[in-house]
Design a protein around this motif. Structure first.
Motif, mmCIF file in Angstrom:
data_model
loop_
_atom_site.group_PDB
_atom_site.id
_atom_site.type_symbol
_atom_site.label_atom_id
_atom_site.label_comp_id
_atom_site.label_asym_id
_atom_site.label_seq_id
_atom_site.Cartn_x
_atom_site.Cartn_y
_atom_site.Cartn_z
ATOM 1 N N GLN A 44 0.845 -1.185 0.000
ATOM 2 C CA GLN A 44 0.000 0.000 0.000
ATOM 3 C C GLN A 44 0.883 1.237 0.000
ATOM 4 O O GLN A 44 1.931 1.266 0.629
ATOM 5 N N GLN A 45 0.448 2.246 -0.717
ATOM 6 C CA GLN A 45 1.202 3.479 -0.819
ATOM 7 C C GLN A 45 0.824 4.408 0.335
ATOM 8 O O GLN A 45 -0.300 4.389 0.811
ATOM 9 N N LYS A 46 1.777 5.216 0.769
ATOM 10 C CA LYS A 46 1.517 6.209 1.814
ATOM 11 C C LYS A 46 1.016 7.477 1.147
ATOM 12 O O LYS A 46 1.692 8.061 0.319
ATOM 13 N N ASP A 65 -1.051 11.313 1.605
ATOM 14 C CA ASP A 65 -1.520 12.395 2.464
ATOM 15 C C ASP A 65 -2.823 12.914 1.873
ATOM 16 O O ASP A 65 -2.873 13.274 0.696
#
Length: 65
Positions: free
Chosen positions: A8-10, A12
């Motif tokens: 999974q990508q982080k 914001d």
């Protein structure tokens, strides 16, 4: 043997709708729309960024059994 799922990508969150759901996210300085019922093209899938879409909880009935 099955291939492991992609990591999974982080992300914001940069924008949310009236229900508090993310509508736009930023990953590595790039901004993406989050796919939804109304946004289906050129967007990122919520599960790729770890967003879990849950169904709203039903209100409890005031009636007692």
């Amino acid at each position: 043997m099955a291939a492991p799922p992609p990591p999974q990508q982080k992300a914001d969150v940069t924008a949310r709708d009236s229900r508090g759901r993310p509508t736009e996210v930023s990953i590595d300085g790039q901004t993406y729309k989050v796919c939804s019922a109304t946004v289906k093209d050129s967007c990122i899938n919520p599960s790729q960024i770890g967003v879990v879409r849950s169904t709203p909880k039903k209100a409890k009935s005031a009636h007692k059994k």
